[in-house]
Write an enzyme that holds these catalytic residues in place. Structure first.
Site, PDB file in Angstrom:
ATOM      1  N   TYR A 146       0.425  -1.495   0.103  1.00 16.67           N
ATOM      2  CA  TYR A 146      -0.282   0.165   0.152  1.00 16.67           C
ATOM      3  C   TYR A 146       0.665   0.787  -0.091  1.00 16.67           C
ATOM      4  O   TYR A 146       1.877   1.269   0.697  1.00 16.67           O
ATOM      5  CB  TYR A 146      -1.219   0.232   1.674  1.00 16.67           C
ATOM      6  CG  TYR A 146      -1.435   1.764   1.196  1.00 16.67           C
ATOM      7  CD1 TYR A 146      -2.313   1.370   0.633  1.00 16.67           C
ATOM      8  CD2 TYR A 146      -1.019   2.508   2.628  1.00 16.67           C
ATOM      9  CE1 TYR A 146      -3.631   2.573   0.935  1.00 16.67           C
ATOM     10  CE2 TYR A 146      -2.039   3.495   2.796  1.00 16.67           C
ATOM     11  CZ  TYR A 146      -2.855   3.539   1.498  1.00 16.67           C
ATOM     12  OH  TYR A 146      -4.033   4.892   1.801  1.00 16.67           O
ATOM     13  N   TRP A 148       0.898   6.076  -1.151  1.00 14.39           N
ATOM     14  CA  TRP A 148       1.204   6.974  -2.006  1.00 14.39           C
ATOM     15  C   TRP A 148       2.312   7.428  -3.229  1.00 14.39           C
ATOM     16  O   TRP A 148       3.101   7.811  -3.372  1.00 14.39           O
ATOM     17  CB  TRP A 148       0.943   7.925  -1.934  1.00 14.39           C
ATOM     18  CG  TRP A 148      -0.503   8.370  -0.910  1.00 14.39           C
ATOM     19  CD1 TRP A 148      -1.083   7.769  -0.218  1.00 14.39           C
ATOM     20  CD2 TRP A 148      -1.551   9.413  -1.300  1.00 14.39           C
ATOM     21  NE1 TRP A 148      -2.873   8.142  -0.290  1.00 14.39           N
ATOM     22  CE2 TRP A 148      -2.972   8.649  -0.795  1.00 14.39           C
ATOM     23  CE3 TRP A 148      -1.089  10.320  -2.460  1.00 14.39           C
ATOM     24  CZ2 TRP A 148      -3.345   9.646  -1.246  1.00 14.39           C
ATOM     25  CZ3 TRP A 148      -2.422  11.416  -2.918  1.00 14.39           C
ATOM     26  CH2 TRP A 148      -3.730  10.818  -2.634  1.00 14.39           C
TER      27      TRP A 148
HETATM   28  N1  MGD Z   1      -0.052   7.863  13.029  1.00 16.29           N
HETATM   29  C1  MGD Z   1      -0.895   8.091  11.467  1.00 16.29           C
HETATM   30  N2  MGD Z   1      -0.755   7.424  10.426  1.00 16.29           N
HETATM   31  C2  MGD Z   1      -0.652   6.689   9.241  1.00 16.29           C
HETATM   32  C3  MGD Z   1      -1.898   8.327   9.159  1.00 16.29           C
HETATM   33  C4  MGD Z   1      -2.262   9.246  10.060  1.00 16.29           C
HETATM   34  O1  MGD Z   1      -3.321  10.393  10.419  1.00 16.29           O
HETATM   35  N3  MGD Z   1      -1.532   8.803  11.221  1.00 16.29           N
HETATM   36  N4  MGD Z   1      -2.386   8.414   7.852  1.00 16.29           N
HETATM   37  C5  MGD Z   1      -2.444   6.832   7.250  1.00 16.29           C
HETATM   38  C6  MGD Z   1      -2.778   7.082   5.901  1.00 16.29           C
HETATM   39  S1  MGD Z   1      -4.486   8.097   5.327  1.00 16.29           S
HETATM   40  C7  MGD Z   1      -1.684   7.392   4.689  1.00 16.29           C
HETATM   41  S2  MGD Z   1      -2.837   7.779   2.971  1.00 16.29           S
HETATM   42  C8  MGD Z   1      -0.831   6.700   5.115  1.00 16.29           C
HETATM   43  C9  MGD Z   1      -0.292   7.100   3.691  1.00 16.29           C
HETATM   44  O2  MGD Z   1       1.156   6.247   3.856  1.00 16.29           O
HETATM   45  P1  MGD Z   1       2.329   5.902   2.893  1.00 16.29           P
HETATM   46  O3  MGD Z   1       1.099   6.081   1.287  1.00 16.29           O
HETATM   47  O4  MGD Z   1       3.194   4.708   2.858  1.00 16.29           O
HETATM   48  O5  MGD Z   1       3.264   6.903   2.584  1.00 16.29           O
HETATM   49  P2  MGD Z   1       4.093   8.083   1.334  1.00 16.29           P
HETATM   50  O6  MGD Z   1       5.097   8.651   2.354  1.00 16.29           O
HETATM   51  O7  MGD Z   1       2.908   8.704   0.622  1.00 16.29           O
HETATM   52  O8  MGD Z   1       4.803   6.666   0.555  1.00 16.29           O
HETATM   53  C10 MGD Z   1       4.598   6.271  -0.475  1.00 16.29           C
HETATM   54  C11 MGD Z   1       6.371   5.629  -0.493  1.00 16.29           C
HETATM   55  O9  MGD Z   1       6.652   5.269  -2.064  1.00 16.29           O
HETATM   56  C12 MGD Z   1       7.857   6.251  -2.655  1.00 16.29           C
HETATM   57  N5  MGD Z   1       7.343   5.925  -4.148  1.00 16.29           N
HETATM   58  C13 MGD Z   1       6.894   7.656  -4.427  1.00 16.29           C
HETATM   59  N6  MGD Z   1       7.298   6.840  -5.968  1.00 16.29           N
HETATM   60  C14 MGD Z   1       7.839   5.926  -5.920  1.00 16.29           C
HETATM   61  C15 MGD Z   1       7.495   5.078  -7.139  1.00 16.29           C
HETATM   62  O10 MGD Z   1       7.670   5.573  -7.933  1.00 16.29           O
HETATM   63  N7  MGD Z   1       7.990   3.912  -6.938  1.00 16.29           N
HETATM   64  C16 MGD Z   1       8.192   3.361  -5.862  1.00 16.29           C
HETATM   65  N8  MGD Z   1       8.814   1.966  -6.189  1.00 16.29           N
HETATM   66  N9  MGD Z   1       8.084   4.162  -4.652  1.00 16.29           N
HETATM   67  C17 MGD Z   1       7.826   5.583  -4.514  1.00 16.29           C
HETATM   68  C18 MGD Z   1       7.631   7.305  -1.540  1.00 16.29           C
HETATM   69  O11 MGD Z   1       9.613   7.297  -1.839  1.00 16.29           O
HETATM   70  C19 MGD Z   1       8.077   7.283  -0.496  1.00 16.29           C
HETATM   71  O12 MGD Z   1       8.614   6.574   0.551  1.00 16.29           O
HETATM   72  O13 MGD Z   1      -0.720   6.338   6.629  1.00 16.29           O
HETATM   73  C20 MGD Z   1      -1.002   6.739   7.630  1.00 16.29           C
HETATM   74  N10 MGD Z   1      -0.314   6.359   8.781  1.00 16.29           N
HETATM   75  N1  MGD Z   2      -0.250  18.195   2.638  1.00 15.43           N
HETATM   76  C1  MGD Z   2      -0.916  17.216   2.661  1.00 15.43           C
HETATM   77  N2  MGD Z   2      -1.973  17.010   2.187  1.00 15.43           N
HETATM   78  C2  MGD Z   2      -2.311  15.432   2.150  1.00 15.43           C
HETATM   79  C3  MGD Z   2      -2.105  14.455   3.379  1.00 15.43           C
HETATM   80  C4  MGD Z   2      -0.530  14.640   3.268  1.00 15.43           C
HETATM   81  O1  MGD Z   2       0.015  14.163   3.648  1.00 15.43           O
HETATM   82  N3  MGD Z   2       0.182  16.351   3.369  1.00 15.43           N
HETATM   83  N4  MGD Z   2      -2.153  12.983   3.132  1.00 15.43           N
HETATM   84  C5  MGD Z   2      -3.691  12.654   2.294  1.00 15.43           C
HETATM   85  C6  MGD Z   2      -3.941  11.567   2.410  1.00 15.43           C
HETATM   86  S1  MGD Z   2      -3.606  10.289   2.009  1.00 15.43           S
HETATM   87  C7  MGD Z   2      -5.656  11.818   3.284  1.00 15.43           C
HETATM   88  S2  MGD Z   2      -6.278  10.365   3.407  1.00 15.43           S
HETATM   89  C8  MGD Z   2      -5.492  12.832   3.380  1.00 15.43           C
HETATM   90  C9  MGD Z   2      -6.278  13.016   5.331  1.00 15.43           C
HETATM   91  O2  MGD Z   2      -7.442  13.629   5.600  1.00 15.43           O
HETATM   92  P1  MGD Z   2      -8.088  13.340   6.808  1.00 15.43           P
HETATM   93  O3  MGD Z   2      -7.777  12.969   7.341  1.00 15.43           O
HETATM   94  O4  MGD Z   2      -9.043  15.035   6.640  1.00 15.43           O
HETATM   95  O5  MGD Z   2      -6.459  14.312   7.458  1.00 15.43           O
HETATM   96  P2  MGD Z   2      -5.788  14.883   8.307  1.00 15.43           P
HETATM   97  O6  MGD Z   2      -5.004  15.975   8.841  1.00 15.43           O
HETATM   98  O7  MGD Z   2      -6.183  13.127   9.947  1.00 15.43           O
HETATM   99  O8  MGD Z   2      -7.829  15.472  10.094  1.00 15.43           O
HETATM  100  C10 MGD Z   2      -7.942  16.184   9.530  1.00 15.43           C
HETATM  101  C11 MGD Z   2      -8.418  17.250  10.578  1.00 15.43           C
HETATM  102  O9  MGD Z   2      -8.980  16.385  12.021  1.00 15.43           O
HETATM  103  C12 MGD Z   2      -8.482  16.647  12.492  1.00 15.43           C
HETATM  104  N5  MGD Z   2      -9.303  16.129  13.703  1.00 15.43           N
HETATM  105  C13 MGD Z   2      -8.670  14.715  14.583  1.00 15.43           C
HETATM  106  N6  MGD Z   2      -8.805  13.921  15.307  1.00 15.43           N
HETATM  107  C14 MGD Z   2     -10.413  14.714  15.531  1.00 15.43           C
HETATM  108  C15 MGD Z   2     -11.185  14.553  16.545  1.00 15.43           C
HETATM  109  O10 MGD Z   2     -11.397  13.768  17.300  1.00 15.43           O
HETATM  110  N7  MGD Z   2     -12.375  15.285  16.107  1.00 15.43           N
HETATM  111  C16 MGD Z   2     -12.545  16.348  15.682  1.00 15.43           C
HETATM  112  N8  MGD Z   2     -13.139  17.714  15.757  1.00 15.43           N
HETATM  113  N9  MGD Z   2     -11.230  16.259  14.389  1.00 15.43           N
HETATM  114  C17 MGD Z   2     -10.509  15.854  14.585  1.00 15.43           C
HETATM  115  C18 MGD Z   2      -7.007  17.884  13.098  1.00 15.43           C
HETATM  116  O11 MGD Z   2      -6.736  18.137  13.874  1.00 15.43           O
HETATM  117  C19 MGD Z   2      -7.135  17.620  11.621  1.00 15.43           C
HETATM  118  O12 MGD Z   2      -7.338  19.386  11.170  1.00 15.43           O
HETATM  119  O13 MGD Z   2      -5.389  14.338   3.710  1.00 15.43           O
HETATM  120  C20 MGD Z   2      -4.788  14.258   1.784  1.00 15.43           C
HETATM  121  N10 MGD Z   2      -3.938  15.300   1.907  1.00 15.43           N
HETATM  122 MO    MO Z   3      -4.614   8.639   2.915  1.00 18.78          MO
END
Ligand code: MGD
Ligand code: MGD
Ligand code: MO
Length: 816
Positions: A146, A148
């Site tokens: 999994y 990005w």
């Molecule tokens: N505590 C906590 N943990 C979370 C979250 C949170 O809110 N709190 N959010 C979760 C969410 S919503 C998500 S989506 C995940 C995100 O987790 P990931 O999607 O795994 O996070 P990224 O850091 O975007 O990782 C993408 C990786 O792909 C590599 N990459 C980029 N381009 C290429 C390519 O062309 N080929 C290959 N082979 N590799 C490439 C990058 O170098 C990077 O290491 O994290 C989750 N984890």
């Molecule tokens: N710049 C940037 N943009 C991104 C990403 C990134 O890593 N960086 N990740 C991308 C991805 S994969 C995803 S899934 C989305 C994530 O999008 P979201 O999941 O919506 O993002 P978060 O930052 O986890 O949370 C949004 C807000 O919710 C608040 N929040 C957390 N817990 C609670 C709660 O219990 N109650 C309330 N009311 N609020 C709460 C946090 O403080 C934060 O301000 O964003 C995408 N866009």
């Molecule tokens: Mo995500």
């Protein structure tokens, strides 16, 4: 305005209710500037179409290629992405693994790495892959990988891995994602669709028709910097115009987010304790009922099972009325504030926009279910500017869908179908498990568990190949992960960078960045606003190769001729040509003219698709509202299910039949005296772990670590001052972070943004970079959805007084 300012005037001071609605046409989409822009090679990333300045064969600067009013820091990261010292330069193998792959010595994560040639790396992986597959079967090979990975429709790391694995005879895959694990499973039971990745009532309609916009756990100023394909930049522009419109904007978030700062005096910040939103919503719902402000007609006509829920709300089953007074003791807001919100929501055209952080929590399913219930009680679902929306902060949900020529993408099985030549037995995923349960799977091979009403079994994983994800950063409870990670017999990581996962692999393969290869992408996951050439800008660094070429070569080792089956006999540019021709064809059907491929590619310009007035007026659920019999929802009753017989039938203690306040294991309400709730929001200047190595880090790092947001009330008694090095810890692990003392967070909570690269000190076990997941709890949201519940953890903090620990997160290993 602060959260203490709870007068009605306070909320509505800047209201568009009296100011009058903004004209429909005022949300004129910003024109693409491809004709007026400066020079530079055009490419694209998650952060949008990008112009690249190249000098003497070197990428020196990247900037946005579209007109935009809101800055997007991520667009500047191009040169860092290509030239960071954290790049993987050559194929590398763990020393103890290379010495004896069948009985490796040493430990993943603490062994040295040895440089090998590409053919040596291929041979080693191939032989061990075949041995493992033969011995344990296809389900033992995990290719769920999994993450990005970079934008593009050809260089799709996961799909390319799966394409190879499907030629090898199948693999274990994953279900769902980390983003919306809970919401995407519960919503089909409630409204018949996943909601989270669907077109919303459009931005122009909001600007025209909403009086009150509620940002419930929504931080779009951060999260709209990117999109899954590539951002069309319309979302940030919308929030800019929403601010200008003077409408009432209410932000409900324990953190005064970047978005709250952006709206400044034009918003009211309401800060409940994290994880308590369901209680807060119940308090508002209860107020509606007591004041007879719930829309009974709507509830009768369009919903199922309201009465059962109302009985719960009024305490008819458990003797507890879920009043605002009751909610107040849980969410930490005055009851008066919930009374006021109930009035404001009921008296005005109100759009409840919800983010996803609050469902990435234990019992996360309840949040969006309760929010839909609240919206149903307000009775505005299907009206222009009213109801709820779960993707306004993501991939520009709300930017109207264009008439477009749409690009297809490479598929996970060669030929796009089930067979490619008679002697290849192509197989997809033979077994899959919810993506965030990977550690549970590694720990419990063959064990049964419940998922969305089904009984599933975890595979017995013996080999992992990860391409395009940073699982050591994204997964919860890093120390538990590291332990489970020792179980497989082979771990291969395909990466441009020395991530923590790469450092914990047996074989690491250097992969190109998107600046080093050619590709194509659309922008806007819902809008299809542009088609963008992603042109190669510089030569690959070191010995980096494209995922596409790596897996094509690996396919040749499966059986002679495999390379051509994998590539279908086409080069990179031939693939792009084919995709473009398919887009042209779909464009013709939509009456969109596109130049021929050669002209398009030579032009170095994006194509802007045709604006469609009808699509611009899209109102979600309007047809259902108009006639729920002719246009039923995809639920068993065809209506909005406030009580679900299906879910009741699953008999899950952690997901009852209607939205319910369930007390979490780790939250402010269960905290012992010195414990604080840990939030792990998404960062402004990163995409998860991506770009953590970039120069942008200088702007946010404190004491050269991830910052930890601490309220002065929590910092003072612990003797922590702004800028101090802090140790945050719990039974699961410990991290070094830099103190950011701020009133922008609810007392009792701290925030370490997700995505800091784990950098564990071998002697002390401390993560030197502040990786948030070292502290988080690895539990499923519930046995309904098994979603990621990262935002459910308690921690302690203290000023760090131990020995100096040097940051090594971005250093390649010795010889690397
Ligand atoms: N505590 C906590 N943990 C979370 C979250 C949170 O809110 N709190 N959010 C979760 C969410 S919503 C998500 S989506 C995940 C995100 O987790 P990931 O999607 O795994 O996070 P990224 O850091 O975007 O990782 C993408 C990786 O792909 C590599 N990459 C980029 N381009 C290429 C390519 O062309 N080929 C290959 N082979 N590799 C490439 C990058 O170098 C990077 O290491 O994290 C989750 N984890
Ligand atoms: N710049 C940037 N943009 C991104 C990403 C990134 O890593 N960086 N990740 C991308 C991805 S994969 C995803 S899934 C989305 C994530 O999008 P979201 O999941 O919506 O993002 P978060 O930052 O986890 O949370 C949004 C807000 O919710 C608040 N929040 C957390 N817990 C609670 C709660 O219990 N109650 C309330 N009311 N609020 C709460 C946090 O403080 C934060 O301000 O964003 C995408 N866009
Ligand atoms: Mo995500």
């Amino acid at each position: 305005m602060t959260m203490t300012d709870i007068s009605r005037r306070g909320f509505l001071k800047t209201s568009g209710i009296t100011a009058g609605a903004v004209a429909f046409s005022s949300f004129a989409p910003l024109a693409a500037t491809s004709n007026e822009r400066g020079s530079g090679v055009l490419t694209a990333g998650r952060m949008g179409p990008i112009l690249c300045e190249v000098k003497d064969g070197k990428l020196v600067a990247t900037k946005n290629a579209l007109a935009q009013t809101m800055p997007n820091s991520l667009q500047l990261t191009g040169p860092d992405q290509v030239y960071t010292k954290a790049r993987v330069k050559y194929p590398m193998v763990r020393k103890g693994y290379l010495a004896n792959p069948e009985q490796p010595q040493g430990t993943r994560g603490s062994d040295e790495f040895v440089r090998v040639s590409w053919p040596e790396a291929y041979k080693l992986i191939h032989e061990q892959h075949m041995r493992i597959r033969k011995q344990y079967g296809p389900a033992s090979v995990f290719a769920g990988s999994y993450g990005w990975r970079s934008s593009g429709i050809l260089h799709k790391a996961q799909t390319l891995l799966q394409r190879y694995m499907s030629m090898a005879g199948g693999y274990s895959g994953h279900l769902g994602d980390y983003s919306t694990g809970a919401a995407q499973i519960i919503m089909p039971h409630v409204v018949g669709s996943i909601e989270v990745y669907e077109q919303q009532t459009t931005y122009p309609v909001i600007l025209e028709s909403s009086d009150v916009v509620v940002l419930w756990g929504l931080n779009p100023v951060n999260t709209l910097k990117i999109a899954w394909t590539s951002t069309d930049c319309a979302g940030l522009e919308f929030f800019h115009q929403l601010k200008k419109s003077g409408k009432t904007v209410i932000i409900i978030d324990p953190i005064r987010s970047e978005t709250a700062e952006f709206f400044g005096d034009n918003t009211t910040w309401v800060a409940p304790h994290p994880m308590t939103d369901v209680a807060m919503m119940l308090g508002i719902a209860h107020t509606l009922v007591k004041n007879n402000k719930h829309n009974i007609e709507f509830l009768q006509k369009y919903t199922e099972g309201y009465q059962t829920f109302e009985d719960y709300l009024l305490g008819k089953q458990d003797g507890i009325e879920k009043s605002a007074d009751w909610a107040s003791t849980i969410c930490g807001l005055p009851a008066k504030q919930m009374h006021l919100l109930a009035d404001i929501f009921a008296e005005n055209r109100t759009m409840l926009m919800a983010g996803w952080g609050m469902q990435r929590q234990q019992y996360g399913e309840q949040r969006h279910w309760m929010l839909v219930t609240l919206a149903a009680m307000l009775g505005q679902i299907g009206l222009p500017g009213g109801g709820f929306g779960f993707s306004y902060h993501y991939s520009n949900g709300g930017n109207p869908t264009r008439d477009a020529g749409v690009l297809p993408a490479i598929s996970a099985s060669p030929g796009g179908g089930s067979s490619a030549g008679n002697d290849w037995a192509i197989s997809g995923a033979v077994q899959s498990f919810p993506v965030a349960r990977i550690v549970e799977a590694l720990e419990n091979p063959g064990v049964e568990y419940s998922h969305n009403g089904h009984t599933l079994t975890f595979p017995d994983i013996k080999m992992i190949w990860w391409a395009g994800g940073a699982n050591f950063t994204h997964h919860q409870d890093t120390n538990r992960l590291i332990k489970a990670w020792q179980k497989p017999e082979l771990v291969v990581i395909s990466e441009p960078y020395w991530t923590a996962a790469a450092k914990h692999a047996d074989v690491v393969l250097p992969i190109t960045t998107s600046f080093e290869r050619n590709d194509l992408t659309m922008t806007g996951d819902y809008s299809n606003q542009h088609l963008v050439p992603m042109k190669q800008v510089v030569e690959p660094q070191g010995e980096a190769r494209n995922d596409f070429d790596v897996f094509a070569d690996m396919a040749e080792l499966l059986k002679p001729g495999g390379h051509d089956v994998y590539t279908e006999g086409k080069t990179e540019m031939e693939w792009l040509y084919g995709f473009y021709v398919a887009a042209q064809k779909s464009g013709r059907a939509a009456r969109v003219a596109m130049p021929n491929f050669d002209t398009f590619w030579a032009n170095n310009q994006l194509i802007e698709m045709k604006y469609n007035d009808k699509a611009a007026g899209f109102v979600r659920y309007a047809d259902f509202r108009q006639d729920p019999v002719v246009n039923p929802l995809g639920t068993p009753s065809g209506k909005i299910e406030i009580t679900s017989k299906t879910i009741a039938g699953f008999e899950l203690p952690d997901c009852p039949a209607h939205p319910t306040w369930l007390e979490p294991t780790e939250y402010t309400g269960s905290a012992k005296q010195d414990e604080l709730q840990l939030m792990t929001a998404h960062a402004a200047d990163r995409l998860h772990s991506q770009f953590n190595y970039a120069e942008l880090r200088d702007g946010y790092a404190i004491a050269n670590r991830e910052p930890i947001w601490i309220h002065p009330q929590d910092a003072k008694p612990r003797g922590i001052a702004d800028g101090d090095l802090v140790r945050a810890f719990n039974g699961r692990g410990q991290v070094l972070v830099g103190a950011l003392i701020t009133e922008r967070i609810k007392p009792g909570s701290v925030c370490i943004h997700e995505g800091g690269w784990p950098d564990l000190d071998p002697a002390t076990g401390i993560c030197k970079n502040g990786g948030a997941n070292v502290l988080t709890l690895d539990i499923p949201t519930s046995r309904l959805a098994n979603g990621c519940a990262a935002n459910s953890a308690l921690v302690k903090i203290e000023k760090y007084t131990g020995p100096e620990l040097t940051l090594t997160a971005f250093d390649p290993p010795k010889n690397g």
